[in-house]
Write an enzyme that holds these catalytic residues in place. Structure first.
Site, PDB file in Angstrom:
ATOM      1  N   HIS A  36     -13.181  30.057  -3.303  1.00 56.49           N
ATOM      2  CA  HIS A  36     -14.371  29.226  -3.050  1.00 56.49           C
ATOM      3  C   HIS A  36     -14.248  27.928  -3.854  1.00 56.49           C
ATOM      4  O   HIS A  36     -14.152  27.945  -5.086  1.00 56.49           O
ATOM      5  CB  HIS A  36     -15.628  29.992  -3.460  1.00 56.49           C
ATOM      6  CG  HIS A  36     -16.897  29.291  -3.115  1.00 56.49           C
ATOM      7  ND1 HIS A  36     -17.467  29.340  -1.861  1.00 56.49           N
ATOM      8  CD2 HIS A  36     -17.722  28.515  -3.859  1.00 56.49           C
ATOM      9  CE1 HIS A  36     -18.590  28.636  -1.845  1.00 56.49           C
ATOM     10  NE2 HIS A  36     -18.760  28.108  -3.056  1.00 56.49           N
TER      11      HIS A  36
ATOM     12  N   ASP B   8     -15.902  24.359  -4.742  1.00 56.84           N
ATOM     13  CA  ASP B   8     -17.156  23.609  -4.754  1.00 56.84           C
ATOM     14  C   ASP B   8     -16.877  22.119  -4.882  1.00 56.84           C
ATOM     15  O   ASP B   8     -16.411  21.643  -5.916  1.00 56.84           O
ATOM     16  CB  ASP B   8     -18.020  24.076  -5.931  1.00 56.84           C
ATOM     17  CG  ASP B   8     -18.609  25.452  -5.674  1.00 56.84           C
ATOM     18  OD1 ASP B   8     -19.183  25.652  -4.588  1.00 56.84           O
ATOM     19  OD2 ASP B   8     -18.475  26.328  -6.551  1.00 56.84           O
TER      20      ASP B   8
ATOM     21  N   MET C 232     -18.460  18.493  -5.065  1.00 59.10           N
ATOM     22  CA  MET C 232     -19.739  17.847  -5.395  1.00 59.10           C
ATOM     23  C   MET C 232     -19.525  16.347  -5.558  1.00 59.10           C
ATOM     24  O   MET C 232     -18.502  15.921  -6.108  1.00 59.10           O
ATOM     25  CB  MET C 232     -20.280  18.415  -6.705  1.00 59.10           C
ATOM     26  CG  MET C 232     -20.444  19.926  -6.696  1.00 59.10           C
ATOM     27  SD  MET C 232     -21.205  20.490  -8.214  1.00 59.10           S
ATOM     28  CE  MET C 232     -21.156  22.271  -7.964  1.00 59.10           C
TER      29      MET C 232
ATOM     30  N   HIS D 220     -16.858  24.433   0.084  1.00 66.01           N
ATOM     31  CA  HIS D 220     -18.315  24.268   0.103  1.00 66.01           C
ATOM     32  C   HIS D 220     -18.628  22.815  -0.241  1.00 66.01           C
ATOM     33  O   HIS D 220     -18.536  22.409  -1.405  1.00 66.01           O
ATOM     34  CB  HIS D 220     -18.907  25.239  -0.938  1.00 66.01           C
ATOM     35  CG  HIS D 220     -20.391  25.175  -1.084  1.00 66.01           C
ATOM     36  ND1 HIS D 220     -21.056  25.812  -2.122  1.00 66.01           N
ATOM     37  CD2 HIS D 220     -21.356  24.569  -0.335  1.00 66.01           C
ATOM     38  CE1 HIS D 220     -22.349  25.593  -1.999  1.00 66.01           C
ATOM     39  NE2 HIS D 220     -22.565  24.840  -0.932  1.00 66.01           N
TER      40      HIS D 220
ATOM     41  N   MET E  73     -20.861  20.081  -1.102  1.00 69.08           N
ATOM     42  CA  MET E  73     -22.187  19.676  -1.586  1.00 69.08           C
ATOM     43  C   MET E  73     -22.167  18.161  -1.718  1.00 69.08           C
ATOM     44  O   MET E  73     -22.170  17.596  -2.821  1.00 69.08           O
ATOM     45  CB  MET E  73     -22.483  20.362  -2.921  1.00 69.08           C
ATOM     46  CG  MET E  73     -22.842  21.829  -2.743  1.00 69.08           C
ATOM     47  SD  MET E  73     -22.683  22.766  -4.258  1.00 69.08           S
ATOM     48  CE  MET E  73     -20.940  23.088  -4.226  1.00 69.08           C
TER      49      MET E  73
ATOM     50  N   MET F 174     -27.618  29.629  -0.604  1.00 69.63           N
ATOM     51  CA  MET F 174     -27.562  29.250  -2.024  1.00 69.63           C
ATOM     52  C   MET F 174     -28.683  29.995  -2.747  1.00 69.63           C
ATOM     53  O   MET F 174     -29.852  29.830  -2.398  1.00 69.63           O
ATOM     54  CB  MET F 174     -27.781  27.748  -2.205  1.00 69.63           C
ATOM     55  CG  MET F 174     -26.622  26.846  -1.824  1.00 69.63           C
ATOM     56  SD  MET F 174     -25.084  27.117  -2.731  1.00 69.63           S
ATOM     57  CE  MET F 174     -25.587  27.111  -4.430  1.00 69.63           C
TER      58      MET F 174
ATOM     59  N   ASP G 106     -24.288  32.564  -2.769  1.00 71.02           N
ATOM     60  CA  ASP G 106     -23.633  31.743  -3.794  1.00 71.02           C
ATOM     61  C   ASP G 106     -24.642  31.336  -4.864  1.00 71.02           C
ATOM     62  O   ASP G 106     -25.613  30.634  -4.563  1.00 71.02           O
ATOM     63  CB  ASP G 106     -23.063  30.493  -3.097  1.00 71.02           C
ATOM     64  CG  ASP G 106     -22.270  29.583  -4.024  1.00 71.02           C
ATOM     65  OD1 ASP G 106     -22.086  29.930  -5.198  1.00 71.02           O
ATOM     66  OD2 ASP G 106     -21.836  28.518  -3.548  1.00 71.02           O
TER      67      ASP G 106
HETATM   68  C1  DX5 Z   1     -23.198  25.949  -7.437  1.00 73.88           C
HETATM   69  C2  DX5 Z   1     -21.926  26.368  -6.755  1.00 73.88           C
HETATM   70  C3  DX5 Z   1     -21.547  27.789  -7.000  1.00 73.88           C
HETATM   71  C4  DX5 Z   1     -21.408  28.138  -8.451  1.00 73.88           C
HETATM   72  C5  DX5 Z   1     -21.484  29.617  -8.631  1.00 73.88           C
HETATM   73  O1  DX5 Z   1     -23.600  24.721  -6.979  1.00 73.88           O
HETATM   74  O2  DX5 Z   1     -22.002  26.191  -5.359  1.00 73.88           O
HETATM   75  O3  DX5 Z   1     -20.392  28.154  -6.263  1.00 73.88           O
HETATM   76  O4  DX5 Z   1     -20.233  27.657  -8.996  1.00 73.88           O
HETATM   77  O5  DX5 Z   1     -21.371  29.876  -9.980  1.00 73.88           O
HETATM   78  P1  DX5 Z   1     -22.054  31.140 -10.670  1.00 73.88           P
HETATM   79  O6  DX5 Z   1     -21.491  32.346  -9.980  1.00 73.88           O
HETATM   80  O7  DX5 Z   1     -21.645  31.024 -12.093  1.00 73.88           O
HETATM   81  O8  DX5 Z   1     -23.528  31.005 -10.435  1.00 73.88           O
HETATM   82 ZN    ZN Z   2     -20.396  27.105  -3.887  1.00 73.11          ZN
END
Ligand code: DX5
Ligand code: ZN
Length: 225
Positions: A36, A38, A40, A69, A71, A140, A178
């Site tokens: 996964h 992320d 951002m 993912h 964001m 989420m 998530d």
């Molecule tokens: C948050 C991310 C998640 C996050 C999850 O914005 O999309 O993927 O990293 O991390 P934990 O499992 O530590 O909440």
């Molecule tokens: Zn994520």
């Protein structure tokens, strides 16, 4: 649901960014199902992470599906870039997109599986007219932006509702959760109908020697004796 049907998708947001290649190779060896990633942009969420060039460099370190993912605002501008970088699943946020139907088609046309994510305040009905075209729905369970936050309890209700909507389509659509997923809440999350669990801190917290045990514990919802 049988624990064996559950997929674990470690979020590399909690990995050691100075050693991302090794970290990804380690979770691959230690039983992860998806990687996964992320992404951002400091705009849609108040944090900045990585983009397509880093993902492209990571590609050779794992044969697992890259679950990307996004964001980010205006994700429609970057679908091709992430597909070329090696994404297998591209998930956009419903809140970041005006023409969701068009973006889902663009992801598929780029050769990837298409996912849509909802932040905690978004109701499932935004997916009413597109859910049957999706490969993955991501709930989420924290406000996106950071790892290590606490699971928002109301998400369980939303997971249940989305499981119902997915079953109605009679299609094979992943229901991924998530944020704040830990061994102690896995049972409720699975019972509500999720089949893919994203976990950052719960996988990476002890360093590489703990990854295999942490992934196994999340899959079963039970800490290892
Ligand atoms: C948050 C991310 C998640 C996050 C999850 O914005 O999309 O993927 O990293 O991390 P934990 O499992 O530590 O909440
Ligand atoms: Zn994520």
């Amino acid at each position: 649901m049988e624990p064996n049907n559950i997929k674990i998708a470690p979020s590399i947001l909690s990995a050691d960014f100075a050693k991302l290649g090794e970290e990804i190779a380690a979770i691959t060896k230690d039983g992860a199902d998806y990687v996964h990633i992320d992404v951002m942009d400091g705009h849609f969420v108040p944090n900045l992470t990585i983009g397509p060039c880093v993902i492209q460099s990571l590609r050779k370190h794992s044969s697992l599906p890259f679950d990307v993912h996004l964001m980010i605002s205006n994700p429609e501008l970057y679908i091709e870039d992430y597909a070329k970088a090696g994404a297998d699943i591209i998930t956009v946020h419903a809140e970041a997109v005006t023409h969701l139907d068009r973006v889902i088609h663009a992801i598929k046309d780029a050769g990837c599986k298409a996912g849509v994510s909802l932040v905690p305040s978004t109701a499932p009905d935004v997916l009413d007219y597109v859910i049957d075209q999706l490969d993955l729905v991501l709930v989420m369970s924290v406000n996106p932006g950071f790892g290590g936050q606490s699971f928002i309890g109301k998400s369980v209700e939303k997971i249940r509702e989305l499981r119902y909507m997915i079953d109605e389509t009679e299609k094979d659509i992943d229901l991924e959760v998530d944020g704040g997923v830990v061994v102690d809440n896995v049972e409720y999350i699975i019972e509500a109908g999720a089949n893919v669990l994203v976990a950052g801190s719960a996988v990476f917290k002890d360093g590489p020697s703990g990854y295999a045990a942490n992934i196994k514990a999340l899959r079963t919802g039970k800490p290892l004796a």
